[in-house]
Design a protein around this motif. Structure first.
Motif, mmCIF file in Angstrom:
data_model
loop_
_atom_site.group_PDB
_atom_site.id
_atom_site.type_symbol
_atom_site.label_atom_id
_atom_site.label_comp_id
_atom_site.label_asym_id
_atom_site.label_seq_id
_atom_site.Cartn_x
_atom_site.Cartn_y
_atom_site.Cartn_z
ATOM 1 N N PRO A 96 -6.818 0.143 -0.166
ATOM 2 C CA PRO A 96 -7.500 -0.588 0.915
ATOM 3 C C PRO A 96 -8.026 -1.928 0.429
ATOM 4 O O PRO A 96 -8.087 -2.181 -0.769
ATOM 5 N N CYS A 149 -4.249 -2.740 9.565
ATOM 6 C CA CYS A 149 -3.614 -1.438 9.329
ATOM 7 C C CYS A 149 -4.588 -0.359 9.783
ATOM 8 O O CYS A 149 -5.748 -0.372 9.387
ATOM 9 N N CYS A 192 -6.048 4.099 7.710
ATOM 10 C CA CYS A 192 -7.325 4.568 7.154
ATOM 11 C C CYS A 192 -8.502 4.045 7.965
ATOM 12 O O CYS A 192 -9.643 4.283 7.613
ATOM 13 N N HIS A 236 -2.827 -5.801 4.704
ATOM 14 C CA HIS A 236 -4.120 -6.244 5.215
ATOM 15 C C HIS A 236 -4.112 -7.693 5.643
ATOM 16 O O HIS A 236 -5.152 -8.284 5.834
ATOM 17 N N CYS A 279 0.853 -1.198 0.000
ATOM 18 C CA CYS A 279 0.000 0.000 0.000
ATOM 19 C C CYS A 279 0.882 1.238 0.000
ATOM 20 O O CYS A 279 1.515 1.544 1.021
#
Ligand code: SF4
Length: 993
Positions: free
Chosen positions: A932, A944, A947, A987, A677
């Motif tokens: 995401p 994570c 966000c 993730h 990411c």
């Protein structure tokens, strides 16, 4: 002479009746003294003002019945040597009586709720006549009989030295002959037997006119019924109604806001009036015990209920500006950070863990480490001092000792005389009230035995609670308070909040001691539940009768209880009798947009913008928007994020030069993180942001710490093999002594981690250790097969490269870029045929590693550890022919001890170069798009937090991501969603050392 009862409707007729009553008693002599008994001081002020404006008034005193009794009977009681009893004194007596009792309350005698309930019942019973008390004591339920007996004991304990309200009323009755002989009782509410007896005594010596209000439907009131989403919105609408009325010319002192229940309306109404800058008087929104000085003393006295725990101490320090002995403010934020890093949670952690943490930190050598180590010891000393001052939790010490302790805390923690002098007015008043309460409690040694700190704190809280307090001057600003405050007062506008079922009428109170059947035995001296609802009904009618216009606000819901509310049944009765206008405030936004006159500046602005948007004007052009930079930026951000392009509000930093490699070797996992990411990489490696972990909330060891523990145990084991303390694996692989050594290493490392406070709650930790021991043992069996089959010998463990003076692993890309890598290879083996095997141990899942092959050890450009370790192993092997390298991930139990292997030969490197080039180009491009995962149900683990800081999911982020994929730069970097690109590792619950 006799007591004459007259009835009058509430409102203006009542005031006219008062005029007539006063005139009648004064018989043409305006200087003839008259006493007007009122049920509240506010009613007294209002009545006096009305009389002054309507014919004039002289020689009249307006007092409450209690004050009148004090004036009349107080002196006799004082001369008898008695003192007025206070709540703490009654509590002490109740506590003593309960402690000595062997009745049904014995098992709960120490509980504060028992003390409070018995104290309140005692006070009620004091106004009941002796024969009725005897009847209750003889014919009531078993509980009532016990209550009457205990209350009699309490009275026996107190009666010699103390007098209460009932004594005052009796004393006043005895002194009635010396009272002024003309008395008007104006709109009495529920008269208790002792008050009735005083009136009878007054009537015996003079004239008493009792003006009782009639319970009838109010007439001639303009009524608005408004529903709003919840209590907060009700309070907001109430204040907007006040502002609009003032705008139309209504004076503030002719407006009232009343509520059906203090909680939550007292606080909400006070807050919204304060925000709107409207002066008011009445019941304060913030109770005395919620003020700084009270919280400071009470929270400190109760701090160690479960020992001194990190969370409790820092919750206290968050709202109290604590000071060290030298008067300097405690470095709360630094202490908080350090205590988290040290893994402190429970009471036992302050000594050893903080010392160990300080030593570890100091050993790291740099200046800021020294400062942190010092601060950790300072915190330790602070807690030790606190412990010393508080003493043992169960210690019974004189009341004066605890009062002195409270004074010392107040003085030191509030900054001495200078700090206290700078407190805001409300807080300063609260400080003096708390000091006075401490002084009163300190004098209880004459009455009671030494007590524990907890009992002292309970008693102090009762004392502070017993004075609800008042803010502002009566008659200045909006009148604010419970519904009963409005009875008998004239208003032009009365706003009633909380007009709904469940509040108006309120459900019967939870009856602790005397039920309705017992109360009925007192012939009305104690009200039954039905009386309380009837009283509320009377109060509402009476309050409305005194106003020209009323606004009844109803909450549609209760957000705190997620419940729907129904309007009060009494609204329907009112609507039958008078014209009623109903309207609704659909939402917070609609309330602001449609407000006749907004209450605050920000509401004004929002309304202006909403109206502009409704009329089709571009909001961004509005003068409000142009004049306020935060709004301008906010609008720009919303507009930019809605675009199918990556913008500076989504992570486009393409104008900046960001060096992906820097001047030090980088780890392969750092580069992998960008693939996972780009936004997460930016947050972590450019901005340096890390989620905050709370050791107190940690139930179990984190996946990261579990990985660290397993790696540390394996490292310790392998080093023993390399150092010759254990034999290398033989033809059958590892043996029994290896297993024993591995488990011993695990035990040692686990103990160390426990010291650092990283292992969660003890119960979880015990089962976690069993699981890990089992996993390591099973892993050793599997590894045995590999090392035996390969004829391998362990030659390195946790082999570092690129840090601490060790040379980096170097990979040169086709464009000439030299990538210098740093890291640590978990294990390097050498096989009989000279092949090197590099192994990376993994405690997480294996899904994202499944695409690793001999020709692509990067799994489509997402994994860089194996090639980096292979390069490091070759460098470790030294000069000479480059040996063949097998690189593999060795998984533990979560991935069923699987191995993912890649033979890193010539055919593998082009993919590695491509992957590295892609990452470096991507970072240099400055496109840090958030990548995401699709929102999905998760029980607890949030991989994570950048966000998803509230752990509510990333659904919105995903929609945004799909929109941004239309930007060719994003699509070029990441590919389409759902294509073969592996899921971002950010993730996954995959953590390794
Ligand atoms: S929450 Fe997801 S999208 Fe946001 S930074 Fe972390 S990995 Fe990236």
């Amino acid at each position: 002479m006799a007591l004459q009862r007259l009835t009058t409707p509430y409102g203006p007729p009542a005031l006219r009746a008062l005029r007539e009553a006063v005139d009648r008693l004064q018989q043409g002599d305006p200087l003839a003294p008259v006493t007007v008994l009122v049920h509240s001081n506010a009613v007294g002020v209002a009545a006096r003002r009305w009389l002054a404006a309507n014919g004039g008034i002289a020689a009249a005193q307006f007092v409450t019945a209690f004050r009148f009794a004090e004036l009349l009977g107080g002196q006799a009681l004082a001369e008898s040597g008695k003192r007025p009893v206070s709540t703490p004194v009654v509590d002490v007596a109740v506590r003593q009586v309960l402690a000595a009792s062997s009745g049904i309350f014995q098992p709960i005698a120490q509980h504060q709720a028992t003390i409070t309930a018995l104290r309140n019942t005692y006070r009620d019973l004091r106004h009941v006549s002796v024969p009725l008390r005897h009847r209750l004591g003889a014919s009531g339920s078993a509980r009532a009989r016990e209550v009457v007996r205990l209350c009699a004991d309490v009275h026996r304990t107190l009666q010699r030295d103390w007098y209460d309200e009932a004594d005052l009323l009796h004393s006043a009755g005895r002194a009635a002959a010396s009272a002024p002989c003309r008395t008007v009782v104006f709109l009495p509410q529920r008269l208790r037997p002792t008050e009735q007896a005083l009136l009878d005594a007054l009537a015996h010596h003079g004239e008493v006119l009792l003006l009782e209000g009639e319970h009838r439907l109010p007439a001639g009131v303009g009524l608005d019924v408004v529903d709003a989403s919840d209590a907060d919105e009700e309070a907001r609408e109430a204040v907007r109604t006040v502002v609009a009325a003032v705008h139309d010319g209504t004076p503030l002192h002719r407006i009232g806001i009343v509520w059906s229940r203090n909680e939550p309306y007292a606080r909400l109404v006070g807050e919204h009036l304060h925000a709107a800058g409207i002066p008011w008087n009445g019941r304060p929104g913030i109770a005395l015990h919620e003020r700084l000085a009270a919280r400071l003393v009470l929270d400190l006295l109760r701090l160690d209920r479960r020992g001194i725990r990190r969370a409790d101490l820092f919750a206290l320090l968050a709202h109290v500006p604590a000071r060290l002995a030298d008067g300097t403010l405690v470095p709360r934020q630094r202490w908080e950070r350090l205590s988290r890093e040290a893994g402190l949670a429970g009471d036992a952690d302050w000594a050893d863990r903080l010392t160990a943490f300080s030593e570890r930190t100091r050993a790291r050598g740099q200046d800021h480490h020294q400062r942190d180590a010092d601060a950790a010891l300072q915190l330790q000393a602070f807690v030790a001092d606190l412990r010393n001052q508080l003493g043992e939790p169960g210690a019974e010490l004189p009341w004066q000792h605890w009062a002195d302790l409270g004074h010392r805390f107040l003085h030191r923690w509030l900054g001495g005389h200078r700090g206290i002098a700078t407190l805001p007015t409300d807080e300063f008043e609260a400080y003096t009230a708390v000091q006075a309460a401490l002084d009163r409690l300190g004098r209880l040694d004459a009455l009671a035995q030494p007590v524990t700190r907890v009992i002292f704190a309970h008693t102090l809280q009762s004392e502070l609670d017993s004075a609800p307090g008042r803010v502002g001057r009566i008659g200045v600003g909006v009148h604010v308070g419970p519904l009963s405050f409005a009875v008998g007062q004239p208003f032009e506008l009365l706003v009633v909040v909380g007009t709904c079922e469940g509040l108006l009428p309120a459900p019967p109170p939870p009856e602790a001691l005397l039920g309705d059947a017992d109360r009925a035995l007192t012939d009305g001296a104690l009200p039954i539940n039905a009386d309380l609802a009837a009283e509320q009904h009377r109060q509402l009618w009476a309050a409305l009768a005194g106003t020209k216009r009323a606004v009844l606000l109803t909450p549609r819901g209760d957000l705190r209880a997620t419940a729907l509310r129904q309007p009060s049944r009494w609204i329907a009765e009112l609507a039958h009798g008078m014209p009623t206008q109903a309207r609704s405030v659909p939402s917070f936004a609609a309330g602001l947009a449609d407000a006749a006159f907004p209450a605050t500046l920000s509401q004004h602005r929002i309304r202006a913008l909403t109206h502009a948007a409704r009329s089709g004007q571009p909001v961004a052009e509005h003068p409000v928007m142009r004049s306020l930079q935060p709004l301008r930026l906010g609008v720009a951000m919303i507009a930019a994020r809605a675009l199918p392009l990556l913008t500076e509000y989504d992570g486009d930093l393409s104008g900046l030069s960001i060096d992906p490699l820097g001047d030090r070797p980088v780890s392969p996992t750092r580069l992998e993180a960008w693939v996972s990411c780009p936004h997460g990489w930016f947050m972590r490696y450019v901005l340096g942001l890390q989620p905050v972990e709370q050791p107190d909330e940690q139930m179990q060891i984190t996946p990261r710490d579990r990985g660290t523990l397993v790696h540390a145990a394996l490292d310790q084991f392998h080093r023993q093999v390399i150092d010759g303390l254990l034999p290398q694996p033989g033809p059958d692989g590892w043996g029994a002594q290896h297993l024993e050594a591995l488990l011993a290493a695990f035990q040692e490392q686990a103990g160390q981690l426990e010291q650092e406070g990283a292992t969660g709650r003890a119960a979880f930790w015990r089962s976690e250790q069993s699981r890990q021991r089992y996993e390591l043992a099973t892993w050793l069996q599997h590894d045995s097969v590999f090392v035996a089959g390969r004829h391998a010998q362990v030659i390195a463990s946790e082999h570092r490269f690129g840090s601490g003076g060790t040379p980096p692993a170097v990979i040169e890309l086709p464009d000439g870029t030299v990538v210098r890598l740093a890291g640590s290879v978990d294990r390097i083996d050498r096989c009989d045929d000279g092949t090197l095997v590099v192994t990376d141990h993994k405690t997480g899942g294996a899904d994202s590693f499944r695409d690793i092959t001999d020709t692509d050890p990067t799994a489509g450009g997402t994994k860089l550890q194996l090639p980096a370790y292979a390069a490091a192993a070759v460098a470790f092997a030294g000069a000479g022919a480059i040996p063949p390298v097998v690189a593999e991930y060795a998984f533990l139990g979560k991935a069923d001890y699987k191995r993912v292997t890649s033979h890193i030969g010539e055919s593998a490197w082009p993919k590695v170069y491509d992957a590295l080039q892609h990452v470096l180009d991507g970072i240099r491009s400055g496109v840090f798009v958030a990548r995401p995962e699709k929102s999905q149900f998760r029980l607890s683990f949030v991989p994570c937090e950048y966000c998803d800081p509230d752990h509510l999911g990333t659904a919105e982020r995903w929609t945004q991501f799909e929109r941004k994929l239309a930007d060719p730069r994003v699509a070029g970097l990441l590919g389409e969603p759902g294509d073969a690109t592996p899921a971002p590792t950010g993730h996954e619950e995959t953590v390794d050392g």
